[in-house]
Design an enzyme around this catalytic site. Structure first.
Site, mmCIF file in Angstrom:
data_model
loop_
_atom_site.group_PDB
_atom_site.id
_atom_site.type_symbol
_atom_site.label_atom_id
_atom_site.label_comp_id
_atom_site.label_asym_id
_atom_site.label_seq_id
_atom_site.Cartn_x
_atom_site.Cartn_y
_atom_site.Cartn_z
ATOM 1 N N HIS A 51 28.971 -19.943 -6.043
ATOM 2 C CA HIS A 51 29.338 -20.370 -4.686
ATOM 3 C C HIS A 51 28.090 -20.712 -3.855
ATOM 4 O O HIS A 51 28.010 -20.383 -2.672
ATOM 5 C CB HIS A 51 30.225 -19.326 -3.994
ATOM 6 C CG HIS A 51 29.618 -17.952 -3.840
ATOM 7 N ND1 HIS A 51 30.373 -16.802 -3.910
ATOM 8 C CD2 HIS A 51 28.349 -17.542 -3.594
ATOM 9 C CE1 HIS A 51 29.597 -15.745 -3.721
ATOM 10 N NE2 HIS A 51 28.363 -16.176 -3.510
ATOM 11 N N HIS A 92 28.286 -12.793 3.293
ATOM 12 C CA HIS A 92 26.831 -12.864 3.438
ATOM 13 C C HIS A 92 26.447 -12.589 4.888
ATOM 14 O O HIS A 92 25.873 -13.430 5.569
ATOM 15 C CB HIS A 92 26.317 -14.228 2.986
ATOM 16 C CG HIS A 92 26.653 -14.562 1.562
ATOM 17 N ND1 HIS A 92 27.919 -14.997 1.191
ATOM 18 C CD2 HIS A 92 25.916 -14.522 0.429
ATOM 19 C CE1 HIS A 92 27.933 -15.221 -0.119
ATOM 20 N NE2 HIS A 92 26.744 -14.940 -0.604
ATOM 21 N N HIS A 129 20.022 -15.540 -10.504
ATOM 22 C CA HIS A 129 19.127 -16.020 -9.452
ATOM 23 C C HIS A 129 18.515 -14.844 -8.703
ATOM 24 O O HIS A 129 19.108 -13.772 -8.597
ATOM 25 C CB HIS A 129 19.820 -16.974 -8.480
ATOM 26 C CG HIS A 129 20.954 -16.408 -7.677
ATOM 27 N ND1 HIS A 129 22.108 -15.900 -8.240
ATOM 28 C CD2 HIS A 129 21.135 -16.323 -6.337
ATOM 29 C CE1 HIS A 129 22.942 -15.527 -7.282
ATOM 30 N NE2 HIS A 129 22.370 -15.754 -6.121
ATOM 31 N N GLU A 154 26.025 -10.415 -8.491
ATOM 32 C CA GLU A 154 27.274 -11.023 -8.019
ATOM 33 C C GLU A 154 28.264 -11.257 -9.157
ATOM 34 O O GLU A 154 29.473 -11.360 -8.923
ATOM 35 C CB GLU A 154 26.977 -12.354 -7.324
ATOM 36 C CG GLU A 154 26.288 -12.218 -5.978
ATOM 37 C CD GLU A 154 26.034 -13.570 -5.320
ATOM 38 O OE1 GLU A 154 25.663 -13.573 -4.127
ATOM 39 O OE2 GLU A 154 26.198 -14.620 -5.978
#
Length: 286
Positions: free
Chosen positions: A12, A59, A193, A240
């Site tokens: 996402h 977030h 990441h 995640e």
């Protein structure tokens, strides 16, 4: 009864939302990324899901360090796009399905999952970018959405096993809802990441693809991957991916792969995308 007919896994990355909003999805940089979603966009038009249970992480838009729910389910009527510092995305409001959401919340709590129930919140790129990747730029999203937010931002985060078990409980909840609904469950986030520190920019193609492969078939090996392995192999934000395990757990004992896409890089992130369907075990006549 309602039933979960498919699971979708997807990154996402906020930059993908920018590409959609600015009409850059076909340029040299973004074209190969979006090409991997074209199959799914056509497939979704055929599937016409009534409701999507969309597993994502906030977030610091709806939640911050004042309150950090491990699992939160949205039971409201509508959710506006969040302002993440540069104004809300110009995408449709997300329409919820309160009846199913409250049913799932009750079922999960009685199933001994301590859910946080949210009736009002704005939703950020974690939820709106996957909708854009699958549905493009419609005037209204073609399915109702139940947001399910997971804390993968600050430790402690839930284990892979707990996420998988939550998916199993969601399956039971959906199948006990009396209305005939075509429900999909999406697990979002990842893949490898890291956004800060000495390992910023870390990508791990081999590990990412092995993880996606573990979600296909009848193995449950992915639910036992420890947190330290995600951190070591996929960077601080790779955790995640435990949200994909909620999706996988909700599909039952066995899955069939319909589509897979992987691309490096998008910004400093790996892009992963899967479409799975549950495989019902055949009953052998006595």
């Amino acid at each position: 009864m309602a039933r979960i007919t498919a699971g979708v896994g997807s990154s996402h990355v906020p930059l993908l939302g920018v590409a959609v909003d600015q009409g850059k999805t076909g340029d040299d940089y973004f074209g190969p990324i979006f090409a991997g979603y074209e199959w799914t966009r056509q497939w979704e038009k055929e599937q016409k899901p009534d409701v999507i249970i969309l597993v994502y992480n906030d977030h610091a838009s709806a939640f911050d360090m004042k309150i950090v729910p491990t699992f939160a389910i949205g039971c409201g009527e509508r959710y506006k796009p969040a302002d993440e510092g540069w104004g809300p995305r110009q995408v449709p409001e997300v329409e919820g399905h309160p009846d199913l959401a409250w049913h799932i919340a009750q079922s999960l709590i009685l199933d001994e999952f301590d859910m946080t129930i949210i009736n009002e919140m704005d939703v950020d790129h974690g939820l709106t970018v996957p909708l854009s990747m699958m549905f493009g730029q419609p005037q209204a999203w073609p399915a109702k959405v139940i947001p399910l937010a997971v804390n993968v931002v600050t430790y402690p985060v839930p284990s892979g096993n707990r996420c998988w078990a939550l998916g199993e409980a969601i399956k039971r909840a959906v199948e006990s809802f009396p209305e005939d609904l075509n429900v999909q469950i999406w697990g979002t986030g990842g893949m490898s990441h890291q956004l800060q520190g000495k390992r910023a920019g870390l990508l791990n193609r081999e590990w990412d693809n092995r993880f996606m492969d573990l979600l296909v078939g009848d193995t449950d090996a992915a639910r036992w991957i420890p947190h330290i392995e995600y951190l070591r192999e996929t960077g601080s934000e790779g955790i995640e991916m435990v949200m994909w395990l909620i999706m996988r757990g909700a599909l039952g004992d066995k899955t069939r792969l319909l589509h897979k896409h992987y691309h490096i890089p998008c910004s400093n992130t790996a892009i992963g995308h899967l479409v799975l369907e549950p495989v019902e075990e055949e009953t052998v006549p006595a």
